[in-house]
Design a protein around this motif. Structure first.
Motif, PDB file in Angstrom:
ATOM      1  N   VAL A   1      55.014  30.547 -43.248  1.00  0.00           N
ATOM      2  CA  VAL A   1      53.993  31.026 -44.357  1.00  0.00           C
ATOM      3  C   VAL A   1      54.074  29.939 -45.431  1.00  0.00           C
ATOM      4  CG1 VAL A   1      53.451  32.731 -45.780  1.00  0.00           C
ATOM      5  CG2 VAL A   1      54.690  33.316 -43.819  1.00  0.00           C
ATOM      6  N   LEU A   2      52.556  29.664 -45.607  1.00  0.00           N
ATOM      7  CA  LEU A   2      52.370  28.468 -46.659  1.00  0.00           C
ATOM      8  C   LEU A   2      52.145  29.124 -47.957  1.00  0.00           C
ATOM      9  CD1 LEU A   2      50.243  26.386 -44.346  1.00  0.00           C
ATOM     10  CD2 LEU A   2      52.464  25.723 -44.831  1.00  0.00           C
ATOM     11  N   ALA A   3      52.833  28.657 -48.925  1.00  0.00           N
ATOM     12  CA  ALA A   3      52.485  29.210 -50.529  1.00  0.00           C
ATOM     13  C   ALA A   3      52.653  28.202 -51.425  1.00  0.00           C
ATOM     14  CB  ALA A   3      53.170  30.334 -50.568  1.00  0.00           C
ATOM     15  N   ALA A   4      52.601  26.873 -51.038  1.00  0.00           N
ATOM     16  CA  ALA A   4      52.874  25.740 -51.893  1.00  0.00           C
ATOM     17  C   ALA A   4      51.522  25.142 -52.620  1.00  0.00           C
ATOM     18  CB  ALA A   4      53.481  24.727 -51.280  1.00  0.00           C
ATOM     19  N   GLY A   5      50.529  25.805 -52.325  1.00  0.00           N
ATOM     20  CA  GLY A   5      49.129  25.336 -53.032  1.00  0.00           C
ATOM     21  C   GLY A   5      49.317  25.419 -54.569  1.00  0.00           C
ATOM     22  N   SER A   6      48.384  24.857 -55.309  1.00  0.00           N
ATOM     23  CA  SER A   6      48.010  25.267 -56.603  1.00  0.00           C
ATOM     24  C   SER A   6      46.812  25.966 -56.943  1.00  0.00           C
ATOM     25  CB  SER A   6      48.366  23.554 -57.188  1.00  0.00           C
ATOM     26  OG  SER A   6      47.341  22.952 -56.831  1.00  0.00           O
ATOM     27  N   GLY A   7      46.038  26.300 -56.033  1.00  0.00           N
ATOM     28  CA  GLY A   7      44.833  27.175 -56.240  1.00  0.00           C
ATOM     29  C   GLY A   7      43.997  26.739 -57.258  1.00  0.00           C
ATOM     30  N   LYS A   8      43.559  25.358 -57.132  1.00  0.00           N
ATOM     31  CA  LYS A   8      42.494  24.877 -57.893  1.00  0.00           C
ATOM     32  C   LYS A   8      41.214  25.603 -58.015  1.00  0.00           C
ATOM     33  CE  LYS A   8      43.919  19.867 -57.214  1.00  0.00           C
ATOM     34  NZ  LYS A   8      44.401  20.275 -55.772  1.00  0.00           N
ATOM     35  N   ARG A   9      40.943  25.855 -56.917  1.00  0.00           N
ATOM     36  CA  ARG A   9      39.527  26.914 -56.772  1.00  0.00           C
ATOM     37  C   ARG A   9      39.799  28.087 -57.586  1.00  0.00           C
ATOM     38  NH1 ARG A   9      38.380  25.462 -50.454  1.00  0.00           N
ATOM     39  NH2 ARG A   9      40.621  25.468 -50.790  1.00  0.00           N
ATOM     40  N   MET A  10      40.767  28.750 -57.749  1.00  0.00           N
ATOM     41  CA  MET A  10      41.023  29.928 -58.305  1.00  0.00           C
ATOM     42  C   MET A  10      40.840  29.886 -59.900  1.00  0.00           C
ATOM     43  SD  MET A  10      41.188  33.341 -57.774  1.00  0.00           S
ATOM     44  CE  MET A  10      41.694  33.611 -56.212  1.00  0.00           C
TER      45      MET A  10
ATOM     46  N   HIS B   1      49.254  30.862 -60.102  1.00  0.00           N
ATOM     47  CA  HIS B   1      49.053  30.407 -58.906  1.00  0.00           C
ATOM     48  C   HIS B   1      48.534  31.530 -57.955  1.00  0.00           C
ATOM     49  CE1 HIS B   1      51.565  26.381 -58.783  1.00  0.00           C
ATOM     50  NE2 HIS B   1      50.341  26.382 -59.495  1.00  0.00           N
ATOM     51  N   LYS B   2      47.575  31.494 -57.246  1.00  0.00           N
ATOM     52  CA  LYS B   2      46.617  32.799 -56.631  1.00  0.00           C
ATOM     53  C   LYS B   2      47.707  33.435 -55.635  1.00  0.00           C
ATOM     54  CE  LYS B   2      44.739  29.866 -52.693  1.00  0.00           C
ATOM     55  NZ  LYS B   2      43.467  29.219 -52.297  1.00  0.00           N
ATOM     56  N   GLN B   3      48.784  32.767 -55.001  1.00  0.00           N
ATOM     57  CA  GLN B   3      49.583  33.496 -54.063  1.00  0.00           C
ATOM     58  C   GLN B   3      50.628  34.395 -54.926  1.00  0.00           C
ATOM     59  OE1 GLN B   3      49.271  30.276 -54.305  1.00  0.00           O
ATOM     60  NE2 GLN B   3      51.189  29.091 -54.215  1.00  0.00           N
TER      61      GLN B   3
ATOM     62  N   GLY C   1      57.259  22.514 -50.366  1.00  0.00           N
ATOM     63  CA  GLY C   1      56.270  21.996 -49.886  1.00  0.00           C
ATOM     64  C   GLY C   1      55.814  20.898 -50.357  1.00  0.00           C
ATOM     65  N   GLY C   2      54.718  20.193 -49.907  1.00  0.00           N
ATOM     66  CA  GLY C   2      54.052  19.016 -50.165  1.00  0.00           C
ATOM     67  C   GLY C   2      53.036  18.843 -51.174  1.00  0.00           C
ATOM     68  N   LYS C   3      52.325  17.702 -51.097  1.00  0.00           N
ATOM     69  CA  LYS C   3      51.244  17.446 -51.975  1.00  0.00           C
ATOM     70  C   LYS C   3      49.769  18.256 -51.147  1.00  0.00           C
ATOM     71  CE  LYS C   3      48.622  13.761 -54.047  1.00  0.00           C
ATOM     72  NZ  LYS C   3      47.370  13.631 -53.306  1.00  0.00           N
ATOM     73  N   GLU C   4      49.721  18.040 -49.974  1.00  0.00           N
ATOM     74  CA  GLU C   4      48.533  18.465 -49.172  1.00  0.00           C
ATOM     75  C   GLU C   4      49.252  19.584 -48.083  1.00  0.00           C
ATOM     76  OE1 GLU C   4      45.622  17.553 -49.671  1.00  0.00           O
ATOM     77  OE2 GLU C   4      46.037  15.654 -51.220  1.00  0.00           O
ATOM     78  N   ARG C   5      47.999  20.440 -47.803  1.00  0.00           N
ATOM     79  CA  ARG C   5      48.664  21.426 -47.062  1.00  0.00           C
ATOM     80  C   ARG C   5      49.312  21.015 -45.804  1.00  0.00           C
ATOM     81  NH1 ARG C   5      47.155  24.030 -42.313  1.00  0.00           N
ATOM     82  NH2 ARG C   5      47.344  26.372 -42.389  1.00  0.00           N
TER      83      ARG C   5
ATOM     84  N   HIS D   1      51.335  18.344 -45.461  1.00  0.00           N
ATOM     85  CA  HIS D   1      52.818  18.035 -45.810  1.00  0.00           C
ATOM     86  C   HIS D   1      53.408  19.367 -45.711  1.00  0.00           C
ATOM     87  CE1 HIS D   1      50.536  14.523 -48.036  1.00  0.00           C
ATOM     88  NE2 HIS D   1      51.390  14.144 -46.949  1.00  0.00           N
ATOM     89  N   SER D   2      52.997  20.386 -46.271  1.00  0.00           N
ATOM     90  CA  SER D   2      53.747  21.524 -46.601  1.00  0.00           C
ATOM     91  C   SER D   2      54.040  22.113 -45.212  1.00  0.00           C
ATOM     92  CB  SER D   2      53.116  22.777 -47.181  1.00  0.00           C
ATOM     93  OG  SER D   2      52.897  22.245 -48.572  1.00  0.00           O
ATOM     94  N   VAL D   3      53.022  22.181 -44.167  1.00  0.00           N
ATOM     95  CA  VAL D   3      53.324  22.431 -42.654  1.00  0.00           C
ATOM     96  C   VAL D   3      54.606  21.586 -42.217  1.00  0.00           C
ATOM     97  CG1 VAL D   3      52.319  22.631 -40.316  1.00  0.00           C
ATOM     98  CG2 VAL D   3      50.781  23.244 -42.407  1.00  0.00           C
TER      99      VAL D   3
ATOM    100  N   ILE E   1      40.451  37.270 -44.732  1.00  0.00           N
ATOM    101  CA  ILE E   1      39.852  36.206 -45.769  1.00  0.00           C
ATOM    102  C   ILE E   1      40.785  35.507 -46.383  1.00  0.00           C
ATOM    103  CG2 ILE E   1      37.925  37.424 -46.319  1.00  0.00           C
ATOM    104  CD1 ILE E   1      39.196  38.265 -48.967  1.00  0.00           C
ATOM    105  N   LYS E   2      40.787  34.098 -46.638  1.00  0.00           N
ATOM    106  CA  LYS E   2      41.374  33.425 -47.655  1.00  0.00           C
ATOM    107  C   LYS E   2      41.324  33.787 -48.833  1.00  0.00           C
ATOM    108  CE  LYS E   2      41.577  29.083 -47.140  1.00  0.00           C
ATOM    109  NZ  LYS E   2      41.160  28.481 -48.418  1.00  0.00           N
ATOM    110  N   ILE E   3      42.167  34.152 -49.987  1.00  0.00           N
ATOM    111  CA  ILE E   3      41.852  34.275 -51.071  1.00  0.00           C
ATOM    112  C   ILE E   3      41.725  32.926 -51.869  1.00  0.00           C
ATOM    113  CG2 ILE E   3      42.656  35.042 -53.638  1.00  0.00           C
ATOM    114  CD1 ILE E   3      42.356  37.595 -51.517  1.00  0.00           C
TER     115      ILE E   3
END
Ligand SMILES: Nc1ccn([C@@H]2O[C@H](COP(=O)(O)OP(=O)(O)OP(=O)(O)O)[C@@H](O)[C@H]2O)c(=O)n1
Ligand SMILES: C[C@](O)(CO)[C@H](O)COP(=O)(O)O
Length: 232
Positions: free
Chosen positions: A10-19, A24-26, A82-86, A88-90, A213-215
């Protein structure tokens, strides 16, 4: 036959720029629980054997305390950075799941994955080795040119919106990721693409749900609240 082992990443290392939110949106709260809780709970209640949670730098302890322990998500066997991009986190998640036969890779930003979707991913992957969840598009899709003109219209019946989980044979997806990471193709946006680019392998499409959906942007939170008020 020996029982096959299924791991969810389960990936939750993003920074949610578009939110565009401070939090962080998660971790945003919908109906009293963080967005990330909902998908973790679905995997906890499913037949997957274990969950690896991939989070942002320094968020491991917070996630363990405020989500995993607080809500009894006992199948979480590791929480890793995680890492910089999705992608990398995977790969960080894949390193933690080496004893699994199959992995279900899921965006923690998709709270509406459900038992039926998870069950069908687990059922289909032994036959196809690579399965991605999605739904046929409802709108007409146009390919744009550089100047902002609509130049082409693909046949809608062949166009799907792709969701997660994306489910693979562990050995296959690990090898594909290892290969892809040698070149770091920045345009990689999902896991099936990694297989397409490195192995030329197609993934079987599995119908998900229009609710899965993806938030991503603020209006998705409004929709998420409505879905929670009106369960399927
Ligand atoms: N380096 C990254 C980037 C994304 N993700 C995760 O991958 C999922 C899908 O990514 P996306 O919706 O793009 O999330 P963000 O990268 O956080 O959003 P944005 O692109 O708007 O910054 C999310 O669950 C996100 O947390 C991740 O684990 N590691
Ligand atoms: C994997 C995914 O959710 C499939 O739709 C999507 O590609 C993730 O993309 P993002 O740019 O990381 O939101």
């Amino acid at each position: 036959m020996e029982k096959q082992k299924y791991a969810a990443i389960v990936l939750a290392a993003g920074s949610g720029k578009r939110m565009n939110s401070q939090v962080h949106k998660q971790y945003l709260i919908i109906q009293d629980r963080p967005v990330l809780y909902y998908s973790l709970k679905e995997f906890q209640d499913s037949a997957v054997d274990e969950i690896v949670l991939v989070v942002g730098k320094g968020e491991e302890e917070f996630c363990r305390r405020e989500i995993v322990d607080k809500y009894g998500i006992s199948k979480v066997k590791a929480i890793v950075e995680g890492g910089k991009e999705r992608y990398h986190s995977v790969f960080e998640g894949l390193k933690q799941t080496s004893d699994a036969d199959y992995v279900l890779i899921h965006d923690g930003a998709r709270p509406f994955v459900n038992q039926d979707i998870i069950r069908r991913c687990m059922l289909e992957v032994p036959e196809y080795q690579a399965c991605v969840v999605g739904m046929p598009v409802k709108d007409t899709i146009k390919i744009a040119d550089e100047g902002g003109y609509a130049k082409q219209t693909p046949d809608r019946k062949n166009v799907w919106m792709i969701q997660t989980p994306q489910t693979f044979s562990y050995a296959l997806i690990y090898e594909a990721y290892e290969e892809m990471l040698k070149t770091e193709d920045a345009a990689i946006t999902d896991d099936a693409m990694v297989l397409e680019r490195t192995k030329g392998k197609k993934s079987k499409l599995i119908e998900g749900s229009y609710r899965n959906i993806k938030i991503t942007t603020p209006e998705d939170l409004l929709i998420a609240n409505v879905y929670l008020q009106h369960p399927e």
